[in-house]
Design a protein around this motif. Structure first.
Motif, PDB file in Angstrom:
ATOM      1  N   GLU A 291       0.676  -1.066   0.005  1.00 56.15           N
ATOM      2  CA  GLU A 291      -0.058  -0.063   0.119  1.00 56.15           C
ATOM      3  C   GLU A 291       0.891   1.362   0.063  1.00 56.15           C
TER       4      GLU A 291
ATOM      5  N   GLY B 171       2.752   4.966  -3.192  1.00 56.95           N
ATOM      6  CA  GLY B 171       2.298   5.984  -4.000  1.00 56.95           C
ATOM      7  C   GLY B 171       1.146   5.550  -4.655  1.00 56.95           C
ATOM      8  N   SER B 172       0.822   6.115  -5.917  1.00 57.06           N
ATOM      9  CA  SER B 172      -0.381   5.932  -6.720  1.00 57.06           C
ATOM     10  C   SER B 172      -0.798   4.547  -6.956  1.00 57.06           C
TER      11      SER B 172
ATOM     12  N   LYS C 174      -0.391   0.756  -6.896  1.00 61.28           N
ATOM     13  CA  LYS C 174      -0.070  -0.520  -6.222  1.00 61.28           C
ATOM     14  C   LYS C 174       1.113  -1.261  -6.392  1.00 61.28           C
TER      15      LYS C 174
ATOM     16  N   GLU D 233       1.813  10.124   0.546  1.00 60.54           N
ATOM     17  CA  GLU D 233       1.822   9.145  -0.260  1.00 60.54           C
ATOM     18  C   GLU D 233       1.325   7.835   0.115  1.00 60.54           C
ATOM     19  N   SER D 234       1.999   7.555   1.437  1.00 60.72           N
ATOM     20  CA  SER D 234       1.677   6.209   1.961  1.00 60.72           C
ATOM     21  C   SER D 234       0.272   5.967   2.367  1.00 60.72           C
ATOM     22  N   ALA D 235      -0.639   6.272   1.794  1.00 60.33           N
ATOM     23  CA  ALA D 235      -2.145   6.175   2.383  1.00 60.33           C
ATOM     24  C   ALA D 235      -2.744   5.156   1.187  1.00 60.33           C
ATOM     25  N   GLY D 236      -2.310   4.488   0.798  1.00 63.42           N
ATOM     26  CA  GLY D 236      -3.346   3.411  -0.189  1.00 63.42           C
ATOM     27  C   GLY D 236      -3.860   4.221  -1.539  1.00 63.42           C
ATOM     28  N   SER D 237      -5.096   3.948  -1.614  1.00 61.94           N
ATOM     29  CA  SER D 237      -5.588   4.675  -2.928  1.00 61.94           C
ATOM     30  C   SER D 237      -5.661   6.095  -2.815  1.00 61.94           C
TER      31      SER D 237
ATOM     32  N   LYS E 133      -4.783   9.965  -1.599  1.00 58.15           N
ATOM     33  CA  LYS E 133      -3.728  10.506  -0.985  1.00 58.15           C
ATOM     34  C   LYS E 133      -4.361  11.587   0.032  1.00 58.15           C
TER      35      LYS E 133
ATOM     36  N   ARG F 295      -1.859   4.533  10.074  1.00 60.89           N
ATOM     37  CA  ARG F 295      -2.846   4.583   9.217  1.00 60.89           C
ATOM     38  C   ARG F 295      -3.982   3.367   9.440  1.00 60.89           C
TER      39      ARG F 295
END
Lengths: 141, 141
Positions: free
Chosen positions: A64, A67-68, A70, B64-68, B70, B83
């Motif tokens: 996860e 970045g954008s 996966k 960025e480190s937040a899955g789908s 931002k 998170r």
DNA sequence: CTGGATGCAAAGGTTTTGCACGCTA
DNA sequence: TAGCGTGCAAAACCTTTGCATCCAG
């Protein structure tokens, strides 16, 4: 979340095999292109569906923190990652690091279950300056 | 990457102000809804554009480190995040942690510049079981 | 056989972008 | 006044999903 998948189809088997061969932490469509050489009629949707199932079963890792887009890792053993801040590519950190101590930290509104150390940097391709070789890259500034 | 933005428009100023007021690490569209109360005619595209500019100038943090989706943080000082693995919400860790030692680790193909410790867990809203309160949440299993 | 898995294509959600106009410096 | 920034809407991008069909167990 750790139960084996119900059916081992040709597609699922080959996706898993190819992902385990790689150390490059591919995105779903990168893996799709690779698997397509062995299964020309496979669809991108199938790759996504299988990566979901496999990661829920703990057979692969869904990164996860990448970045954008996966990325996926066929190596489930505990290890740290580096991410290229320019193109998003992910690499493995060779050294073993202690897992962050979860019990000593507090965050209001959250129940912390685990922690990870993550590294950032630049991959060789981006450092060497060729934007073309970095898929989807656009120089930051 | 550290030069000040060229123009401080009303929009940019208010986006920055509102983001700094929050501790919730909003997504772009959450911030858009908030800013819209002060600037009803602002567009989502402008919010995205300004968050990009501001994060390139180091005035806000792009997580960025937040899955789908931002998330953004108006607090640029060094601190760790948690998170929620269920809904993606991000919180602040109260404790100061040492930055991971970059020089002692190696990753083939990468030049590591910095590291971060990141935590994962469940936020109170998700723990309390109401899926409705978790925007875009779908129970993992 | 049976229900999970597939291929295809369309839909969905998030982010970026082209364009003409507006506004800061 | 110059040219960056804006609003609007369309496009781009990544991922998920509906459906008829297929096939692993």
């Amino acid at each position: 979340m750790e139960n084996k998948p119900q059916r081992m189809t040709k597609q699922r088997k080959i996706i898993l095999e190819e992902l385990r061969k790689l150390t490059s932490h591919p995105t779903a469509d990168e893996l799709y292109e690779i698997v397509r050489e062995r299964l020309p009629r496979i669809s991108l949707g199938t790759v996504y569906r299988n990566l979901d199932v496999l990661s829920e079963n703990g057979e692969v890792l869904k990164l996860e923190s990448a970045g954008s887009q996966k990325r996926f890792d066929g190596d489930v053993s505990s290890h740290c990652h580096v991410r290229c801040v320019n193109c998003g590519r992910v690499g493995d950190v060779m050294d073993e690091l202690p897992e962050p101590e979860v019990h000593s930290v507090s965050a209001p509104g959250f129940t912390i279950t685990h922690g990870a150390t993550e590294f950032y940097g630049v991959c060789d391709t981006c450092r060497d300056g060729d934007e073309l070789a970095a898929p989807g890259a656009h120089r930051t500034q």
